[in-house]
Design a protein around this motif. Structure first.
Motif, PDB file in Angstrom:
ATOM      1  N   LYS A 190       0.834  -1.208   0.000  1.00  0.00           N
ATOM      2  CA  LYS A 190       0.000   0.000   0.000  1.00  0.00           C
ATOM      3  C   LYS A 190       0.867   1.255   0.000  1.00  0.00           C
ATOM      4  N   GLN A 191       1.863   1.280   0.862  1.00  0.00           N
ATOM      5  CA  GLN A 191       2.734   2.461   0.959  1.00  0.00           C
ATOM      6  C   GLN A 191       3.502   2.687  -0.330  1.00  0.00           C
ATOM      7  N   TYR A 192       4.071   1.611  -0.869  1.00  0.00           N
ATOM      8  CA  TYR A 192       4.848   1.736  -2.102  1.00  0.00           C
ATOM      9  C   TYR A 192       3.978   2.255  -3.247  1.00  0.00           C
ATOM     10  N   LEU A 193       2.807   1.676  -3.416  1.00  0.00           N
ATOM     11  CA  LEU A 193       1.930   2.109  -4.513  1.00  0.00           C
ATOM     12  C   LEU A 193       1.442   3.538  -4.312  1.00  0.00           C
ATOM     13  N   ALA A 194       1.078   3.888  -3.092  1.00  0.00           N
ATOM     14  CA  ALA A 194       0.618   5.257  -2.819  1.00  0.00           C
ATOM     15  C   ALA A 194       1.721   6.274  -3.127  1.00  0.00           C
ATOM     16  N   ASP A 195       2.968   5.904  -2.839  1.00  0.00           N
ATOM     17  CA  ASP A 195       4.093   6.799  -3.086  1.00  0.00           C
ATOM     18  C   ASP A 195       4.546   6.819  -4.541  1.00  0.00           C
ATOM     19  N   ASN A 196       4.100   5.850  -5.341  1.00  0.00           N
ATOM     20  CA  ASN A 196       4.596   5.706  -6.713  1.00  0.00           C
ATOM     21  C   ASN A 196       3.480   5.576  -7.741  1.00  0.00           C
TER      22      ASN A 196
ATOM     23  N   TRP B 243      -8.190   3.605  -1.506  1.00  0.00           N
ATOM     24  CA  TRP B 243      -7.991   2.315  -0.850  1.00  0.00           C
ATOM     25  C   TRP B 243      -6.597   2.249  -0.233  1.00  0.00           C
ATOM     26  N   LEU B 244      -5.614   2.719  -0.991  1.00  0.00           N
ATOM     27  CA  LEU B 244      -4.220   2.600  -0.567  1.00  0.00           C
ATOM     28  C   LEU B 244      -3.914   3.390   0.694  1.00  0.00           C
ATOM     29  N   THR B 245      -4.703   4.404   0.950  1.00  0.00           N
ATOM     30  CA  THR B 245      -4.502   5.226   2.147  1.00  0.00           C
ATOM     31  C   THR B 245      -5.489   4.884   3.270  1.00  0.00           C
ATOM     32  N   ASN B 246      -6.356   3.913   3.015  1.00  0.00           N
ATOM     33  CA  ASN B 246      -7.344   3.497   4.012  1.00  0.00           C
ATOM     34  C   ASN B 246      -6.718   2.438   4.923  1.00  0.00           C
ATOM     35  N   PRO B 247      -6.599   2.717   6.230  1.00  0.00           N
ATOM     36  CA  PRO B 247      -5.968   1.742   7.132  1.00  0.00           C
ATOM     37  C   PRO B 247      -6.721   0.416   7.217  1.00  0.00           C
ATOM     38  N   LYS B 248      -7.992   0.380   6.857  1.00  0.00           N
ATOM     39  CA  LYS B 248      -8.766  -0.862   6.913  1.00  0.00           C
ATOM     40  C   LYS B 248      -8.554  -1.743   5.677  1.00  0.00           C
ATOM     41  N   PHE B 249      -8.084  -1.132   4.583  1.00  0.00           N
ATOM     42  CA  PHE B 249      -7.875  -1.915   3.359  1.00  0.00           C
ATOM     43  C   PHE B 249      -6.666  -2.821   3.526  1.00  0.00           C
ATOM     44  N   HIS B 250      -6.833  -4.091   3.192  1.00  0.00           N
ATOM     45  CA  HIS B 250      -5.767  -5.084   3.262  1.00  0.00           C
ATOM     46  C   HIS B 250      -5.606  -5.662   1.864  1.00  0.00           C
ATOM     47  N   VAL B 251      -4.428  -5.510   1.300  1.00  0.00           N
ATOM     48  CA  VAL B 251      -4.167  -5.948  -0.071  1.00  0.00           C
ATOM     49  C   VAL B 251      -4.560  -7.407  -0.273  1.00  0.00           C
TER      50      VAL B 251
END
Length: 185
Positions: free
Chosen positions: A64-70, A83-91
């Motif tokens: 999530k962090q990598y995709l949100a940053d890139n 989704w990527l910044t939602n703490p409840k979302f689990h890849v």
């Protein structure tokens, strides 16, 4: 479950019980996957089974962090930015089992071979009450040299499919699809 019923009722499952899929069942599913047709008989697939919940959860957060940053590198994920910044979302859908399928790039057919194997695994799992979901978000992290080295994946293998897996919490209704497009009617 009869094969046509299995095909007609298979859906991506994203809500799993806490029951762990046994190694015997996973190995059986992988063997069924490798019954798939494959180019030139090269059987270019290889598999990683993950059942360490802490590792799966950590990989979800890293992804999530990598995709949100890139996101500029992955324009097809822009629609999922919230989704990527939602703490409840689990890849990996909070699964306690993730199956990663790699293809040997020495075979021109490795993507097709591994996709067919994934299809077999998903249908066989469905027939056993095990839900699966193809996880497109996983590629940037699970195809890294670091991850592959940790799990013994040779350099010439590239990620083709990642499946979250688990026993389904609830049965899902059959999928609804548009009419297929047939160009030469």
């Amino acid at each position: 479950m009869e094969v046509l019923e299995c095909i007609n009722t298979k859906r991506s499952g994203r809500a799993y019980t806490d029951e762990l899929i046994s190694q015997e069942t996973l190995h059986n599913l992988i063997e069924l996957g490798t019954k798939a047709s494959n180019g030139s008989g090269l059987e270019s697939w290889g598999f990683v089974i993950m059942q360490d919940k802490a590792e799966i959860d950590s990989l979800s957060e890293r992804t999530k962090q990598y995709l949100a940053d890139n996101l500029e590198k992955y324009p097809y994920f822009h629609q999922y930015e919230s989704w990527l910044t939602n703490p409840k979302f689990h890849v990996f859908n909070h699964a306690n089992t993730v199956l990663v399928i790699y293809g040997n790039t020495e075979s021109h057919w490795h993507v097709y071979d591994c996709s067919l194997a994934a299809g077999n695994i998903m249908l066989a799992a469905h027939s056993m009450g095990i839900g699966t979901c193809w996880i497109g978000f996983a590629e940037p992290i699970l195809n890294t040299k670091e991850f592959k080295k940790k799990h013994g994946v040779p350099e010439e293998y590239e990620l083709v499919s990642t499946l979250s897996m688990g026993y389904m919490k609830v049965a899902l209704p059959s999928p609804k699809r548009k009419k297929p497009i047939i160009f030469n009617k």
